[in-house]
Design an enzyme around this catalytic site. Structure first.
Site, PDB file in Angstrom:
ATOM      1  N   HIS A 192       0.919  -1.329  -0.028  1.00 34.97           N
ATOM      2  CA  HIS A 192      -0.010   0.013  -0.130  1.00 34.97           C
ATOM      3  C   HIS A 192       0.944   1.226  -0.028  1.00 34.97           C
ATOM      4  CE1 HIS A 192      -2.709   3.211   1.331  1.00 34.97           C
ATOM      5  NE2 HIS A 192      -2.167   3.121   2.453  1.00 34.97           N
TER       6      HIS A 192
ATOM      7  N   TYR B 137      -6.834   8.436  -0.270  1.00 33.38           N
ATOM      8  CA  TYR B 137      -7.097   9.357   1.066  1.00 33.38           C
ATOM      9  C   TYR B 137      -5.968  10.271   1.058  1.00 33.38           C
ATOM     10  CZ  TYR B 137      -3.787   6.346   3.373  1.00 33.38           C
ATOM     11  OH  TYR B 137      -2.737   5.661   3.931  1.00 33.38           O
TER      12      TYR B 137
ATOM     13  N   ASP C 212     -26.767 -24.074  12.526  1.00 35.92           N
ATOM     14  CA  ASP C 212     -28.006 -24.203  12.169  1.00 35.92           C
ATOM     15  C   ASP C 212     -27.801 -25.337  11.070  1.00 35.92           C
ATOM     16  OD1 ASP C 212     -30.784 -23.801  12.645  1.00 35.92           O
ATOM     17  OD2 ASP C 212     -30.743 -23.357  10.800  1.00 35.92           O
TER      18      ASP C 212
END
Length: 836
Positions: free
Chosen positions: A224, A255, A546
């Site tokens: 980055h 930014y 579930d």
């Protein structure tokens, strides 16, 4: 030099923000004899924490990431290292302005202050921004910056002062010893430390350290780029580190933020640059630090031009120059989430990796709680370190997803958007049949699953006027009216659904019954041939899984669960297996084909001599039948509210079963149907709750409307909490809502997709007594009931059938009605079709 302890309760490897936070929270939870190891010096050992831009935007679409960020922000504030500056996301395009409306609606769901602002209003907040470049923005006033190194130091020193922690700086880890599936020791440059727990908190080095224990971590270091421009005259007299809001120029993936007298400019727009963990330079080899690599200016030049366009006077000042520029390393995973919790390769091996500054302390707390046998304060099941399948942990897959995801960091990403890299890799035995039927494939856990079939487009004329077609581009993206047509065709006749992505897990052995009883809320000591739908709970009574379980023999149970959670469910089983019970993963050995609809019995009867009548093959039972010359394990259950079966066969026989059913079904109107029917339209009409959406650790069986008449006598995980919950009235209730009008202000019909806030008639947020907001957990068409359906937990006082409320979508509010305040379905409320 600190003496190296011979033994430790846990060795934490990595002293960045996560490692420091972790030892702090472990100490608070009563752990002693902790050892924190890092090759670098304190307080900045050279990892990503040391060069991070350190700002925090609270807005996230993911509830988990929002809550981890909120917890972390609160911790930074308590430490006194947080400075609130506000933040603005600016839009250069009309599409981005629409996206900012969506983000502000999501912010309302989470209770985050946010508002849309005009270019002029942006300029008042950020006077050095050229308002002619933008169309507007979204202002988030609670954005701020932190001193992450100071925070880490305070947390680490807190653990030291309590007598719980020894810190070994300048100490390299050479090996992690695992014997008999259990962590035994860590070998360092200062000697060997015996321990039963090792936590990998090494950020970009984490895969390298994991290999020492024979484990994989699905993480890759990625560059980055960031520069610091200064001195900025405007900032010369401003107090502290920051006085102006942080700007995210999201359309350019960049930014800009004040950092004292400089302006930091960071980019996610450059080409993805992947660095192997073994290629990260050592401290000695590094000019700055191992994670601050030499800047490649040619990659950043286009972004610098865009930054100059947005802030020409400030960044174009001839007196200012680039004073710092790096290719900084950050951690990326295939799905963008951290890696937290127990790793499946060895008992006592833990991960707290791939966390950024904004969620670091929250991740540290969560892992500390997990290590202490507690249910985490924040539900982090989506970040489970055990969630990935082997193929998802390969270097090729991880790097492919990192490359694809990097430039989407600030992208407008649709909630149903599909990954493109690494596909196809897992295909069902009927994949070629599905391709011939023009299936549109979505990916789940690497499996290619048809979401709908373009070959069914002929059904559109048959069901014209009932398809709830979507004219708006956003809702029609990754969707087709064919889904609703397939749904109606299934309701009229029958549909064939490929369910090969199921995770199929088998628990066997003399203690198998004890194992499944301990895991399950439902009574599992049932006759052989019974199928049991059950929830698994955590110790606090929240949902852990579930699924359905088939009892195939006295000591043999087959668990069928969703592919997305298969690895996490398998890890949960392993942690709770008693002696004498064994687990086998059969997912790649068996395939499942669903057959449902009022003519499903006719289709199945045409290919088998077995008795498939209601009397001969009752609901919630399973048995082997012969069909098309193969043995099929047929399970009579339904997730779509229709008569039918899940048909399980060895995977190499799946194509034969499909072809057999397909040929027989043509006389009865059989159509192929995708997961759009199975997972959304059919499910929502029946009010079936889904794990990860309605069923999460934050809610209970009582609140979900899924209690059983009696609680079994046998103990199970979460039983004590469940009994307490049953004795108290719920403060939230899972409801099904219908959208009364989909018409927007411009006259177009809009359809919610999920995550939107549910509001009072006055437009106020609904929050229950536990502070949980009401938002849409699932959304989709209900073609058979003629309404767009939403599911949401509402405060008990609002969970009244017929109650009128609002839902906010894309900045507009739409009227909704509570249609069901229980598990009673809208479609076929007496369940006559399923049990016919």
């Amino acid at each position: 030099m600190t003496d190296t302890p011979r033994r430790a309760s846990a060795v934490i490897i990595g002293a960045g923000i996560v490692g420091n936070s972790l030892v702090h929270h472990l100490a608070l939870l009563g752990w002693r004899d902790l050892v924190l190891v890092d090759k670098g010096p304190m307080p900045n050992p050279g990892g990503s924490t040391g060069h991070a831009s350190n700002f925090i935007f609270p807005i996230e679409y993911s509830k988990m990431m929002f809550e981890l960020t909120g917890d972390s922000t609160a911790q930074y504030q308590e430490l006194g290292v947080f400075t609130q500056s506000g933040g603005i996301e600016v839009a250069r395009t009309p599409e981005r302005m629409i996206e900012l409306k969506r983000r502000c609606s999501q912010a309302k769901a989470w209770g985050i202050p946010a508002e849309l602002v005009t270019p002029g209003e942006v300029n008042k907040l950020v006077p050095y921004l050229d308002e002619s470049v933008i169309l507007g923005g979204a202002h988030f006033p609670t954005v701020g910056v932190v001193d992450s190194l100071r925070a880490g130091t305070l947390m680490r020193e807190s653990a030291q002062k309590s007598g719980a922690l020894t810190v070994l700086a300048g100490t390299e880890v050479y090996d992690i010893s695992v014997e008999g599936g259990q962590v035994r020791s860590v070998t360092t440059s200062q000697g060997e430390i015996e321990t039963g727990n090792v936590v990998i908190c090494c950020g970009v080095w984490s895969p390298r350290i994991a290999r020492m224990a024979g484990a994989r971590l699905a993480l890759t270091p990625t560059v980055h780029q960031m520069i610091s421009v200064g001195p900025i005259a405007l900032f010369a007299d401003t107090p502290g580190e920051i006085s102006y809001p942080i700007v995210r120029d999201v359309d350019t993936n960049m930014y800009e933020r004040q950092h004292g007298g400089d302006m930091e400019v960071g980019s996610y727009a450059h080409r993805p640059i992947i660095v192997a963990p073994d290629e990260i330079p050592s401290i000695e080899e590094s000019v700055l630090s191992p994670t601050e690599l030499p800047f490649t200016g040619e990659d950043f030049d286009p972004q610098l031009e865009q930054a100059l366009e947005l802030m020409p006077e400030l960044l174009g000042d001839e007196k200012a120059g680039i004073r710092y520029a790096i290719n900084g390393l950050i951690s990326m995973t295939p799905d963008g989430y951290p890696l937290l919790g127990a790793m499946p390769e060895a008992s006592g091996l833990w991960a707290a990796a791939a966390s950024w500054i904004k969620e670091g302390p929250g991740c540290g707390r969560a892992v500390a709680e997990l290590m202490s046998g507690q249910v985490p304060t924040v539900d982090v099941h989506e970040a489970d370190a055990a969630r990935f399948y082997p193929h998802q942990q390969t270097v090729e897959h991880v790097r492919g997803r990192a490359r694809e995801g990097f430039n989407k960091m600030y992208g407008i990403v649709h909630p149903a958007e599909q990954w493109e890299s690494g596909r196809p890799i897992r295909v069902s035995p009927v994949y070629e049949r599905e391709r011939a039927l023009d299936a549109v494939f979505y990916e789940t856990a690497g499996w290619e699953r048809p979401h709908w079939y373009a070959s069914n487009s002929g059904l559109l004329d048959r069901y014209a006027g009932r398809l709830m077609e979507r004219s708006a581009e956003w809702e029609s993206r990754w969707w087709s009216p064919v889904i609703n047509a397939e749904h109606l065709a299934m309701r009229d006749a029958a549909a064939l659904v490929d369910l090969s992505a199921f995770a199929v897990l088998e628990i066997s052995g003399p203690a198998a019954t004890d194992a499944v009883q301990t895991l399950s809320v439902a009574q599992m000591d049932v006759p052989v041939g019974r199928v049991v739908y059950t929830s698994w709970l955590d110790e606090k009574g929240g949902f852990r899984a579930d699924l359905t379980v088939m009892r195939l023999a006295t000591g043999r149970f087959r668990v069928v669960t969703g592919g997305a959670t298969g690895m996490s469910d398998a890890a949960w089983i392993r942690r709770h297996l008693p002696e004498g019970a064994f687990l086998a993963d059969l997912s790649s050995a068996w395939t499942t084909i669903g057959l449902w609809g009022p003519r499903a019995r006719d289709v199945l009867a045409a290919v088998t001599d077995g008795d498939v009548s209601h009397e001969g093959f009752g609901f919630a039972t399973c048995r082997e039948i012969e069909a098309g010359g193969i043995v099929v394990l047929a399970s009579r259950i339904s997730y779509v509210g229709e008569l039918g079966w899940e048909l399980h066969v060895p995977i190499e026989q799946g194509a034969r079963l499909w072809d057999t059913l397909w040929a027989a079904g043509q006389a009865f109107g059989l159509v192929p149907a995708g997961i759009g029917v199975y997972g959304t339209t059919g499910r929502l009409e029946k009010g079936y709750r889904a794990f990860g959406a309605e069923l999460t650790p934050d809610y209970t069986l009582v609140e979900a409307g899924m209690t059983r008449p009696k609680v079994k006598a046998q103990s199970f995980i979460g039983k004590d909490a469940y009994l307490r919950q049953r004795s108290e009235p719920p403060c939230a209730v899972m409801c099904t809502l219908t959208v009364d009008s989909n018409e927007s202000a411009d006259g177009s019909l809009r359809y919610m997709l999920g995550g939107e806030p549910i509001l009072s008639p006055a437009g106020e947020r609904l929050v229950d007594a536990k502070g949980r907001p009401s938002y849409v957990t699932s959304a989709g068409s209900g073609p058979s009931v003629g309404a767009h359906l939403l599911m949401a937990y509402l405060p008990a006082a609002e969970a009244v059938e017929g109650n009128s409320l609002l839902v906010e979508y894309m900045g507009e509010q739409y009227p909704v009605t509570v249609a069901r305040a229980s598990a009673t379905p809208l479609f076929d409320p007496e369940n006559e079709r399923i049990r016919s």
